[in-house]
Design a protein around this motif. Structure first.
Motif, PDB file in Angstrom:
ATOM      1  N   TYR A 188       0.865  -1.181   0.000  1.00 45.37           N
ATOM      2  CA  TYR A 188       0.000   0.000   0.000  1.00 45.37           C
ATOM      3  C   TYR A 188       0.899   1.227   0.000  1.00 45.37           C
ATOM      4  N   TYR A 189       0.581   2.180  -0.873  1.00 47.90           N
ATOM      5  CA  TYR A 189       1.450   3.337  -1.093  1.00 47.90           C
ATOM      6  C   TYR A 189       0.654   4.630  -0.982  1.00 47.90           C
ATOM      7  N   VAL A 190       1.271   5.623  -0.390  1.00 48.25           N
ATOM      8  CA  VAL A 190       0.618   6.928  -0.232  1.00 48.25           C
ATOM      9  C   VAL A 190       1.468   8.063  -0.786  1.00 48.25           C
ATOM     10  N   GLU A 191       2.685   7.742  -1.206  1.00 47.42           N
ATOM     11  CA  GLU A 191       3.612   8.748  -1.724  1.00 47.42           C
ATOM     12  C   GLU A 191       4.043   8.351  -3.130  1.00 47.42           C
ATOM     13  N   PRO A 192       3.732   9.153  -4.151  1.00 47.97           N
ATOM     14  CA  PRO A 192       4.136   8.806  -5.522  1.00 47.97           C
ATOM     15  C   PRO A 192       5.652   8.695  -5.631  1.00 47.97           C
ATOM     16  N   ALA A 193       6.088   7.808  -6.532  1.00 40.85           N
ATOM     17  CA  ALA A 193       7.516   7.617  -6.753  1.00 40.85           C
ATOM     18  C   ALA A 193       8.019   8.567  -7.831  1.00 40.85           C
ATOM     19  N   ASP A 194       9.340   8.769  -7.841  1.00 43.26           N
ATOM     20  CA  ASP A 194       9.938   9.596  -8.879  1.00 43.26           C
ATOM     21  C   ASP A 194      10.321   8.729 -10.076  1.00 43.26           C
TER      22      ASP A 194
END
Length: 473
Positions: free
Chosen positions: A333-339
């Motif tokens: 589960y992710y809440v911070e977009p990746a670069d």
């Protein structure tokens, strides 16, 4: 999703070729190669006894339940390797936290090719990860992904594995689905204390180009074969899928669901169709597994990073309703977009932890009973955004980081079966905080990048910018 390092980092065995100078010597080489198992493929360091029980199996309180609670997944680098003082420090911290459930893939993300030649096994890396999980007093979970090269059109042999992302994310050929199920059974026999298995990862390789949709028929066939193979090993083994990425899109997208949407965006209808097909046609499931992010597939946090986590609640409720309330796991589960490098380093750590806490609250409110944090460990250095502990390369490593405190405390405070309660929150605080409470604990998250004075559950206190605060009732 996420920082998916795939190369195992393990030693690579190589078959040394014999070189002759004449016809007799060349004939000898050919004869020797043709007598090797696998028709000449290198087998150095492998064994035929892959299903022999490894080490000393342990028991955990979760061994007979489909819920494991809140834990993490091992990735490329983890605390099974490094300085012994540092690795033991991590293990001790996990034991003190009550043993966080830990997940490991069978190939990639720290594990070498488990079956480089058909019937010849190399479980050295997986053995080491399982040993660490056992030693830290935790429930082991295994994700059955990915597949040896010979099962997907590649070359067999030790040292022949193609570790490119494209190769690793290729599904087994349908002709080898039964071989993959047999590998799953071998893994289950080797680690009889592993009672929780997840089948595959994010539908990797299961995309139908011709129909521009997921090959849910192919995945479901593989899932069913693996499910039956594992149940044949031990009916008490618990199996879950489909580990779909629950993508959301801009509501104006042609792939947007016309009915399943919110301020956070709209669900991708192709994902919903794939989930429904698996759900209707699965041989069985002891728990259901999904993953995903609070942001859209265009990396939009709608309407902001905290409110976007409402998607996790909505998806959780939708899945549970669809499956008759099967225990729900989020494998990632992710809440911070990746670069562009698939890294998540753009936020301060206190902001990262605060939004992560809001995401976990959202999952719990949706009925999620188990969730595995994708732990982005580094091999060396001091900076490790979002990591649970500092790198274990030196004796001073393995120190717990803020994310470890969040995941471990959440695991202890909100185990499966927790009864959540509403607590009074001052009207002017409602827009600024996220709260999760039981009869014993209240978790409060300040969603603002400034100090606030809060009045929650009859207590008045100040909170720093993005502070995560624990209250005892």
């Amino acid at each position: 999703m996420g920082r998916h390092e795939w190369y195992s980092g393990a030693r690579r065995w190589r078959l040394t070729a014999l070189l002759g100078v004449g016809a007799v010597a060349l004939a000898l080489v050919v004869t020797l190669l043709n007598t090797l198992p696998g028709g000449g493929a290198g087998t150095d360091g492998t064994s035929r006894n892959g299903d022999r029980v490894h080490g000393t199996p342990t028991t955990t309180p979760d061994a007979d339940t489909p819920d494991v609670g809140w834990g993490f997944t091992h990735t490329q680098f983890s605390a099974d390797e490094g300085n012994s003082t540092a690795t033991e420090r991590v293990g001790q911290r996990i034991r003190e936290a009550g043993g966080l459930p830990q997940n490991q893939h069978i190939m990639g993300w720290g594990a070498d090719n488990p079956e480089p030649v058909k019937g010849r096994y190399d479980f050295e890396d997986l053995d080491r990860r399982v040993d660490f999980i056992r030693a830290s007093g935790s429930t082991p979970v295994i994700t059955l992904c990915c597949a040896p090269d010979w099962m997907k059109g590649g070359e067999a042999g030790v040292g022949k594995t193609d570790w490119s992302k494209a190769a690793l994310e290729t599904a087994p050929d349908p002709a080898h689905f039964e071989d993959y199920a047999a590998l799953a059974a071998t893994v289950a026999k080797r680690y009889p204390d592993v009672r929780h298995f997840i089948v595959w990862n994010e539908f990797k390789g299961f995309w139908n180009d011709g129909k521009a949709r997921w090959d849910y028929e192919g995945y479901t066939r593989l899932y069913n074969l693996v499910y039956k193979a594992l149940k044949k090993v031990d009916p008490k083994i618990m199996v879950g899928g489909p580990y779909l990425v629950m993508d959301s899109v801009d509501p104006r997208s042609e792939d947007a669901s016309p009915t399943f949407k919110g301020a956070w965006g709209a669900m991708d209808q192709r994902i919903l169709d794939a989930f429904d097909y698996w759900n209707r046609n699965k041989a069985g499931a002891d728990f259901v597994v999904v993953d995903g992010s609070s942001y859209t597939n265009d990396d939009e946090l709608l309407p902001n990073e905290f409110a976007a986590t409402d998607k996790l609640t909505a998806v959780s409720r939708w899945v549970r309703q669809r499956t008759g309330n099967l225990p729900l796991w989020w494998a990632e589960y992710y809440v911070e977009p990746a670069d562009s490098r698939d890294e998540r380093e753009g936020w301060s750590e206190n902001r990262r932890v605060a939004v992560q806490a809001a995401g976990m609250i959202a999952l719990a409110r949706g009925g999620t009973t188990s969730a595995l944090y994708w732990n982005p460990e580094n091999e060396k250095g001091t900076d490790c955004a979002g990591c649970l502990w500092t790198p274990t390369s030196g004796s001073g490593g393995g120190q717990p980081l803020p994310m470890f405190d969040l995941v471990s405390r959440f695991s202890t405070a909100f185990p499966p079966g927790s009864a959540y309660e509403n607590v009074p929150v001052a009207a002017d605080d409602v827009p600024n905080v996220r709260v999760l409470a039981t009869g014993r604990t209240v978790l409060v998250v300040n969603t603002l990048n400034r100090q606030i004075s809060a009045d929650i559950d009859g207590k008045k206190f100040d909170m720093q910018a993005y502070e995560v605060k624990w209250l005892t009732r």
